[in-house]
Scaffold this active site. Structure first.
Site, PDB file in Angstrom:
ATOM      1  N   ASN A 170       0.818  -1.226   0.000  1.00  0.00           N
ATOM      2  CA  ASN A 170       0.000   0.000   0.000  1.00  0.00           C
ATOM      3  C   ASN A 170       0.849   1.273   0.000  1.00  0.00           C
ATOM      4  O   ASN A 170       0.310   2.380  -0.022  1.00  0.00           O
ATOM      5  CB  ASN A 170      -0.965   0.011   1.191  1.00  0.00           C
ATOM      6  CG  ASN A 170      -0.245   0.006   2.522  1.00  0.00           C
ATOM      7  OD1 ASN A 170       0.974   0.161   2.576  1.00  0.00           O
ATOM      8  ND2 ASN A 170      -0.995  -0.172   3.595  1.00  0.00           N
ATOM      9  N   GLY A 185       6.317   1.634   2.578  1.00  0.00           N
ATOM     10  CA  GLY A 185       7.240   1.228   1.513  1.00  0.00           C
ATOM     11  C   GLY A 185       7.418   2.321   0.469  1.00  0.00           C
ATOM     12  O   GLY A 185       6.771   3.373   0.515  1.00  0.00           O
ATOM     13  N   PHE A 209       5.798  -9.608   4.385  1.00  0.00           N
ATOM     14  CA  PHE A 209       6.670  -8.661   5.083  1.00  0.00           C
ATOM     15  C   PHE A 209       5.911  -7.452   5.620  1.00  0.00           C
ATOM     16  O   PHE A 209       6.487  -6.634   6.328  1.00  0.00           O
ATOM     17  CB  PHE A 209       7.742  -8.124   4.112  1.00  0.00           C
ATOM     18  CG  PHE A 209       8.639  -9.183   3.555  1.00  0.00           C
ATOM     19  CD1 PHE A 209       9.825  -9.500   4.174  1.00  0.00           C
ATOM     20  CD2 PHE A 209       8.284  -9.870   2.393  1.00  0.00           C
ATOM     21  CE1 PHE A 209      10.656 -10.486   3.660  1.00  0.00           C
ATOM     22  CE2 PHE A 209       9.110 -10.854   1.872  1.00  0.00           C
ATOM     23  CZ  PHE A 209      10.294 -11.162   2.504  1.00  0.00           C
ATOM     24  N   ALA A 250       4.205  -5.132   7.707  1.00  0.00           N
ATOM     25  CA  ALA A 250       3.866  -5.019   9.130  1.00  0.00           C
ATOM     26  C   ALA A 250       4.456  -3.734   9.691  1.00  0.00           C
ATOM     27  O   ALA A 250       5.440  -3.211   9.155  1.00  0.00           O
ATOM     28  CB  ALA A 250       4.428  -6.207   9.903  1.00  0.00           C
ATOM     29  N   TYR A 309       3.761  -5.313  19.718  1.00  0.00           N
ATOM     30  CA  TYR A 309       4.385  -5.720  18.454  1.00  0.00           C
ATOM     31  C   TYR A 309       4.688  -7.225  18.472  1.00  0.00           C
ATOM     32  O   TYR A 309       4.252  -7.980  17.591  1.00  0.00           O
ATOM     33  CB  TYR A 309       5.664  -4.910  18.213  1.00  0.00           C
ATOM     34  CG  TYR A 309       6.528  -5.491  17.131  1.00  0.00           C
ATOM     35  CD1 TYR A 309       6.049  -5.624  15.835  1.00  0.00           C
ATOM     36  CD2 TYR A 309       7.829  -5.935  17.404  1.00  0.00           C
ATOM     37  CE1 TYR A 309       6.843  -6.184  14.836  1.00  0.00           C
ATOM     38  CE2 TYR A 309       8.620  -6.493  16.418  1.00  0.00           C
ATOM     39  CZ  TYR A 309       8.121  -6.614  15.134  1.00  0.00           C
ATOM     40  OH  TYR A 309       8.897  -7.169  14.158  1.00  0.00           O
ATOM     41  N   ASN A 344      18.186  -8.393  14.397  1.00  0.00           N
ATOM     42  CA  ASN A 344      18.187  -6.995  13.922  1.00  0.00           C
ATOM     43  C   ASN A 344      18.619  -6.900  12.461  1.00  0.00           C
ATOM     44  O   ASN A 344      19.826  -6.993  12.164  1.00  0.00           O
ATOM     45  CB  ASN A 344      19.105  -6.145  14.796  1.00  0.00           C
ATOM     46  CG  ASN A 344      18.503  -5.876  16.162  1.00  0.00           C
ATOM     47  OD1 ASN A 344      18.134  -6.799  16.883  1.00  0.00           O
ATOM     48  ND2 ASN A 344      18.359  -4.616  16.508  1.00  0.00           N
ATOM     49  N   LEU A 394      19.181   1.969  15.068  1.00  0.00           N
ATOM     50  CA  LEU A 394      20.497   2.462  15.476  1.00  0.00           C
ATOM     51  C   LEU A 394      21.419   2.765  14.287  1.00  0.00           C
ATOM     52  O   LEU A 394      21.975   3.865  14.200  1.00  0.00           O
ATOM     53  CB  LEU A 394      21.159   1.432  16.413  1.00  0.00           C
ATOM     54  CG  LEU A 394      22.551   1.822  16.895  1.00  0.00           C
ATOM     55  CD1 LEU A 394      22.501   3.059  17.772  1.00  0.00           C
ATOM     56  CD2 LEU A 394      23.198   0.655  17.642  1.00  0.00           C
ATOM     57  N   ARG A 430      23.079  -6.454  20.571  1.00  0.00           N
ATOM     58  CA  ARG A 430      22.098  -6.963  19.610  1.00  0.00           C
ATOM     59  C   ARG A 430      22.807  -7.792  18.543  1.00  0.00           C
ATOM     60  O   ARG A 430      23.997  -7.623  18.284  1.00  0.00           O
ATOM     61  CB  ARG A 430      21.364  -5.794  18.909  1.00  0.00           C
ATOM     62  CG  ARG A 430      20.455  -4.994  19.824  1.00  0.00           C
ATOM     63  CD  ARG A 430      19.223  -5.788  20.199  1.00  0.00           C
ATOM     64  NE  ARG A 430      18.353  -5.067  21.121  1.00  0.00           N
ATOM     65  CZ  ARG A 430      18.460  -5.073  22.441  1.00  0.00           C
ATOM     66  NH1 ARG A 430      19.429  -5.765  23.009  1.00  0.00           N
ATOM     67  NH2 ARG A 430      17.611  -4.408  23.203  1.00  0.00           N
ATOM     68  N   ASP A 488      13.737  -2.422  26.399  1.00  0.00           N
ATOM     69  CA  ASP A 488      14.940  -2.969  25.758  1.00  0.00           C
ATOM     70  C   ASP A 488      15.590  -4.034  26.631  1.00  0.00           C
ATOM     71  O   ASP A 488      16.132  -3.709  27.696  1.00  0.00           O
ATOM     72  CB  ASP A 488      15.974  -1.850  25.541  1.00  0.00           C
ATOM     73  CG  ASP A 488      15.913  -1.251  24.156  1.00  0.00           C
ATOM     74  OD1 ASP A 488      15.340  -1.879  23.258  1.00  0.00           O
ATOM     75  OD2 ASP A 488      16.459  -0.151  23.974  1.00  0.00           O
TER      76      ASP A 488
END
Ligand code: UDP
Length: 328
Positions: free
Chosen positions: A36, A40, A76, A78, A144, A173, A193, A224, A288
């Site tokens: 949509n 993107g 993908f 989301a 999420y 990540n 980041l 991460r 986090d």
């Protein structure tokens, strides 16, 4: 693998989807990007067919399946910002969960049975041990992660009842960019980041805030597992070929298997860019975990997947080339 198979790529104009779209095209698949363009970018869809459409629009989805008759769907599309999901959970449940049910419904009607789902390490919640393996309990700590786990749950039920075959790919990540800088990360607003650090290197931001330097980690900052986006893309194709080859539905972690701290990322970006990067140490960001590193033995053993770009220098180097192309 057959070069004639068609993949419907929901969210193929986004960061990870656009890299998969290119990789699938190069491997001989026909792709149809369904996006949509809310997050993107049309400019990221440089391969295959493009259909401007919303997953909330069940009628248009049905038409897309009738017209293109895909052999498989990769999903993908989301929202993926933890903080935003806490502030506005409805947005996450509607888009990440309800819209995905439309997609599954359209697949069932069209008898399309192969599904690759972009899941996340956020479904594990606070890790009990590192590295996190797939059997780790899934106890997400934010909407999420919960929205993604709900889809994983629905997929298992669809598989049992309707014969859907699926693979959940639980990303750590995602980072980096296409090695030729044709596509890369481009979020608005940017919260991740590495692009923020590169913005500071490029003079587009005065500084980077470190979200907490008092964690129980070697240098006090969060650790991460950064995984190159092209490695993620390749894993999708291996997962699809695994399903096409009769593999059982299941879940796989996709990560580097090694962790880097926020300070290590910043130091690496200084070395890669040769630029000054001003840093301030700020408070922790809510939600986090101190360390997230994935165990990827299963993906290696079952899918034959291993990262081609495990070095942080290469991940940041490709992201920097993409950044420079646009901003420097
Ligand atoms: N981070 C940071 N400063 C920023 C953005 C992120 O210190 O401006 C930290 C964040 O707290 C986390 C790591 O960098 O420990 C990676 O964050 P990112 O948002 O890129 O990905 P996430 O881990 O949330 O998926």
């Amino acid at each position: 693998m057959s070069g004639k198979k068609t993949i419907l790529v929901a969210g193929g104009a986004g960061y990870i989807g656009s890299h998969l779209n290119r990789a699938a095209h190069e491997r001989g698949y026909r792709t149809v990007v369904y996006d949509n363009l809310v997050c993107g970018h049309k400019s990221a869809v440089q391969w295959g067919d493009f259909l401007l459409g919303d997953l909330a629009d069940a009628g248009q989805l049905r038409l897309a399946f009738r017209h293109f008759r895909p052999d498989a769907v990769m999903h993908f599309a989301a929202h993926a910002c933890v903080g935003e999901s806490v502030a506005d959970p409805e947005k996450y449940y509607l888009n990440n969960m309800a819209a995905t049910l439309n997609l599954l419904c359209a697949m069932r009607e069209a008898d399309c049975r192969n599904f690759i789902f972009s899941s996340t390490c956020a479904t594990y919640g606070i890790p009990r041990q590192i590295p996190i393996a797939e059997e780790h309990p899934q106890a997400p700590v934010n909407p999420y992660g919960r929205s993604k786990l709900m889809v994983e749950t629905a997929l298992a039920d669809y598989a049992a009842a309707y014969g859907l075959r699926y693979v959940n790919l639980r990303y750590f990540n995602a980072a980096g960019a296409d090695v030729l800088a044709r596509t890369g990360e481009d979020h608005n607003p940017e919260t991740h980041l590495i692009p923020l650090v590169l913005d500071a290197a490029a003079g587009r931001r005065p500084r980077v805030s470190i979200f907490g330097a008092d964690y129980d980690t070697p240098d006090g900052t969060c650790v991460r597992d950064y995984i190159h986006v092209d490695d993620l893309a390749r894993a999708h194709l291996l997962a699809l070929e695994y399903l096409f080859g009769g593999g059982e539905s299941g879940s796989f972690n996709l990560g580097n298997g090694r962790g880097y701290s926020v300070k290590q990322v910043i130091d690496c970006a200084r070395a890669v860019t040769g630029r000054e990067i001003t840093v301030i140490e700020g408070p922790r960001r809510a939600g986090d975990p101190p360390v997230l590193v994935g165990g990827t033995e299963l993906a290696e053993r079952v899918l034959g997947w291993r990262p081609d770009f495990p070095r942080l220098e290469d991940i940041i180097g490709t992201a920097w080339a993409w950044h420079k192309k646009r901003f420097c």
